[in-house]
Motif scaffolding. Structure first.
Motif, mmCIF file in Angstrom:
data_model
loop_
_atom_site.group_PDB
_atom_site.id
_atom_site.type_symbol
_atom_site.label_atom_id
_atom_site.label_comp_id
_atom_site.label_asym_id
_atom_site.label_seq_id
_atom_site.Cartn_x
_atom_site.Cartn_y
_atom_site.Cartn_z
ATOM 1 N N LEU A 135 31.021 48.554 53.364
ATOM 2 C CA LEU A 135 32.135 48.869 52.479
ATOM 3 C C LEU A 135 31.901 50.208 51.795
ATOM 4 N N ASN A 136 32.999 50.850 51.420
ATOM 5 C CA ASN A 136 32.876 52.087 50.659
ATOM 6 C C ASN A 136 33.025 51.785 49.174
ATOM 7 N N PRO A 137 32.623 52.682 48.294
ATOM 8 C CA PRO A 137 32.722 52.423 46.858
ATOM 9 C C PRO A 137 34.140 52.099 46.394
ATOM 10 N N GLN A 138 35.160 52.726 46.979
ATOM 11 C CA GLN A 138 36.536 52.443 46.586
ATOM 12 C C GLN A 138 36.897 50.981 46.853
ATOM 13 N N GLY A 139 36.476 50.475 48.023
ATOM 14 C CA GLY A 139 36.776 49.081 48.338
ATOM 15 C C GLY A 139 36.086 48.111 47.401
ATOM 16 N N ILE A 140 34.836 48.377 47.058
ATOM 17 C CA ILE A 140 34.107 47.497 46.155
ATOM 18 C C ILE A 140 34.687 47.575 44.743
ATOM 19 N N ALA A 141 35.068 48.769 44.300
ATOM 20 C CA ALA A 141 35.707 48.903 42.990
ATOM 21 C C ALA A 141 37.013 48.121 42.941
ATOM 22 N N PHE A 142 37.763 48.149 44.034
ATOM 23 C CA PHE A 142 39.018 47.398 44.107
ATOM 24 C C PHE A 142 38.763 45.904 44.005
ATOM 25 N N VAL A 143 37.704 45.416 44.658
ATOM 26 C CA VAL A 143 37.373 43.993 44.585
ATOM 27 C C VAL A 143 37.053 43.596 43.148
ATOM 28 N N GLY A 144 36.257 44.404 42.455
ATOM 29 C CA GLY A 144 35.951 44.111 41.061
ATOM 30 C C GLY A 144 37.188 44.112 40.183
ATOM 31 N N TRP A 145 38.087 45.052 40.424
ATOM 32 C CA TRP A 145 39.334 45.145 39.665
ATOM 33 C C TRP A 145 40.211 43.923 39.914
ATOM 34 N N VAL A 146 40.296 43.475 41.168
ATOM 35 C CA VAL A 146 41.140 42.331 41.512
ATOM 36 C C VAL A 146 40.651 41.048 40.853
ATOM 37 N N THR A 147 39.344 40.831 40.812
ATOM 38 C CA THR A 147 38.829 39.593 40.226
ATOM 39 C C THR A 147 39.220 39.468 38.758
ATOM 40 N N VAL A 148 39.142 40.564 38.021
ATOM 41 C CA VAL A 148 39.539 40.536 36.612
ATOM 42 C C VAL A 148 41.032 40.283 36.478
ATOM 43 N N LEU A 149 41.826 40.933 37.327
ATOM 44 C CA LEU A 149 43.277 40.783 37.242
ATOM 45 C C LEU A 149 43.703 39.355 37.583
ATOM 46 N N VAL A 150 43.073 38.741 38.583
ATOM 47 C CA VAL A 150 43.396 37.362 38.933
ATOM 48 C C VAL A 150 43.090 36.428 37.771
ATOM 49 N N ALA A 151 41.938 36.610 37.140
ATOM 50 C CA ALA A 151 41.581 35.774 35.995
ATOM 51 C C ALA A 151 42.580 35.952 34.860
ATOM 52 N N TYR A 152 42.986 37.189 34.593
ATOM 53 C CA TYR A 152 43.939 37.436 33.516
ATOM 54 C C TYR A 152 45.302 36.821 33.819
ATOM 55 N N VAL A 153 45.786 36.981 35.038
ATOM 56 C CA VAL A 153 47.094 36.431 35.409
ATOM 57 C C VAL A 153 47.083 34.907 35.286
ATOM 58 N N GLY A 154 46.018 34.270 35.763
ATOM 59 C CA GLY A 154 45.927 32.817 35.644
ATOM 60 C C GLY A 154 45.948 32.364 34.196
#
Length: 226
Positions: A88-107
């Protein structure tokens, strides 16, 4: 005083020797069954203490266990973690970290604002657990740069990218909270701009702010410095 009730919601009564017609309630019979329970007993019955205890316990487990597991894997199975994430590239890993927080917040937001049901609570807890696992793998803390370099060496940029993605999403939520509270204070109830404080508009505002935070991380040069 005596009275006779008619079908047109009036009653004939003898008051002081005179006959008077008065209106009566459309629901002369009690619609709420009699009970010996007090208001406090009824409220306690609606509070669902077992449900809240399960939720609190699940949140604590989602915070502690995934972070411990991720950190243990980072320290003791570093080579395996690098082998999995190396593609993976850094952009992809940063996106994964961003998504996990957003999913938790939306829930969490949907469970509190829209429908306090188990599905949204499960989404929140799952997102929180995923975020904590990623945070454990990337050794997230206030000053993570040294820890990631010690553990991952030349591959520390991948862990740093995950941390930056998580922090960007968290900062985006904080900015949204400040902006939303400011709108509640500034906009008057009779103003047309009050529509911005509605639930659907506030969600759109949150996603816009989060999208800006993600774009800054992906294309703002932050990942090239890690």
């Amino acid at each position: 005083m005596t009275g006779e009730r008619n079908d047109n919601n009036t009653a004939t009564e003898i008051v002081g020797g005179g006959i008077e017609t008065v209106k009566v309630s459309k629901h002369p019979e009690a619609s709420i069954p009699e009970t010996d329970l007090s208001l406090a007993d009824i409220e306690r019955g609606r509070s669902h203490p077992l449900r809240w205890a399960i939720i609190v316990l699940a949140v604590l487990v989602a915070i502690i266990a995934p972070y411990w597991l991720g950190r243990t894997m980072a320290v003791h199975d570093t080579a395996s973690v690098i082998a999995v994430l190396g593609g993976l590239n850094p952009q992809g890993i940063a996106f994964v970290g961003w998504v996990t927080v957003l999913v938790a917040y939306v829930g969490l937001a949907m469970a509190v604002v829209v429908s306090p049901s188990w599905p949204w609570l499960i989404v929140f807890i799952a997102g929180l657990a995923a975020e904590q696992f990623v945070a454990g793998l990337s050794m997230l803390k206030l000053n993570f740069w040294y820890s990631t370099y010690v553990v991952y060496g030349d591959q520390a940029n991948l862990a740093n990218a995950a941390n930056i993605g998580i922090m960007a999403a968290a900062i985006g939520i904080a900015v949204y909270a400040v902006v939303f509270v400011g709108l509640l204070v500034v906009i008057k109830k009779q103003s047309r701009l009050n529509v911005l404080t509605k639930s659907w508009a506030s969600f759109i505002l949150c996603f816009v702010i989060e999208a800006v935070a993600l774009l800054v991380v992906l294309f703002g040069g932050l990942l090239t410095t890690v």
